[in-house]
Scaffold this active site. Structure first.
Site, PDB file in Angstrom:
ATOM      1  N   ASP A  13      10.690  71.395  92.878  1.00 35.07           N
ATOM      2  CA  ASP A  13      11.813  72.316  92.919  1.00 35.07           C
ATOM      3  C   ASP A  13      12.780  71.890  91.811  1.00 35.07           C
ATOM      4  OD1 ASP A  13      13.742  74.227  94.078  1.00 35.07           O
ATOM      5  OD2 ASP A  13      14.805  72.415  94.666  1.00 35.07           O
ATOM      6  N   ASP A  15      16.797  72.957  91.429  1.00 38.13           N
ATOM      7  CA  ASP A  15      18.176  72.670  91.844  1.00 38.13           C
ATOM      8  C   ASP A  15      18.195  71.783  93.084  1.00 38.13           C
ATOM      9  OD1 ASP A  15      19.804  74.226  89.949  1.00 38.13           O
ATOM     10  OD2 ASP A  15      18.783  75.953  90.823  1.00 38.13           O
TER      11      ASP A  15
END
Length: 220
Positions: A13, A15
């Protein structure tokens, strides 16, 4: 003697996992709601939707907003975020971790709720573009926790779910991995409380990037 790899593909991922952006995104969601005179979500509620695609995130953050005004809220969010996005930084140790994994010949991917435009910008600005072999964003495939973006990465490299590891800071990331039949690792320094990770059976929960790197070099 070199230890064989357990995982060929490691997907991250963005953020809250690689980039220290959770607090800024939550503030931008709150500011966008405030601009439109909506109930401003709490810090926890604003952070919870991080990792989802933008439209899904704002729908959850502002459930009373009519559908025809979702684009207006999204535009206000983008305005706030773009004004501040270049102030964001990698979590300490992230670059060293990625270099160490590349040296072990893992394929590295990104599976993110960001838009393609937003991810391409931050990859250029951070200089991390060459580190990743493939990326997927929520606006070009199904958003999390649907497994499609992770499945697309696996298909691109011909990697089985058993040879794939997803790393993220939210339950959306870990549920996506479970839905795809892949293993996961959670990080506790992003958007979601790590105690919520347990139902998705991550192989490990890291509390700092250095701890994540040590685990990956020993177990991935």
């Amino acid at each position: 003697m070199t230890r064989p790899r357990r995982y060929d593909l490691i997907a991250f991922d963005w953020d809250g996992t690689l980039f220290d952006s959770t607090a800024l995104i939550a503030r931008c969601i709150q500011d966008a709601c405030r601009d439109l005179g909506l109930v401003v979500p709490s810090d926890a509620d604003a952070a919870y939707v991080i990792g989802l695609g933008l439209e899904d995130a704002l729908r959850h953050a502002a459930p009373a907003l009519p559908r025809e005004r979702h684009a207006e809220l999204a535009a206000r969010y983008r305005q706030h975020y773009i004004a501040r996005q270049d102030d964001l930084v990698l979590f300490p140790g992230t670059l060293e971790m990625l270099h160490a994994l590349k040296a072990r010949n893992h394929w590295l991917g990104v599976a993110t709720g960001k838009s393609r435009r937003g991810l391409d910008h931050v990859l250029r600005h951070s200089g991390l573009g060459p580190m990743f072999d493939a990326t997927r964003t929520a606006d070009e495939t199904a958003g999390k926790p649907h497994p499609l973006m992770l499945q697309e990465l696996m298909r691109e490299f011909g990697v089985d779910p058993a040879r794939t590891l997803m790393i993220g800071d939210t339950t959306h990331d870990l549920q996506m991995a479970a839905n795809a039949g892949a293993d996961s690792v959670g990080v506790s320094f992003g958007a979601h409380d790590h105690e919520a990770f347990e139902p998705f059976a991550p192989r490990f929960v890291a509390h700092a990037t250095a701890e994540l790197q040590r685990w990956l070099l020993d177990h991935a």
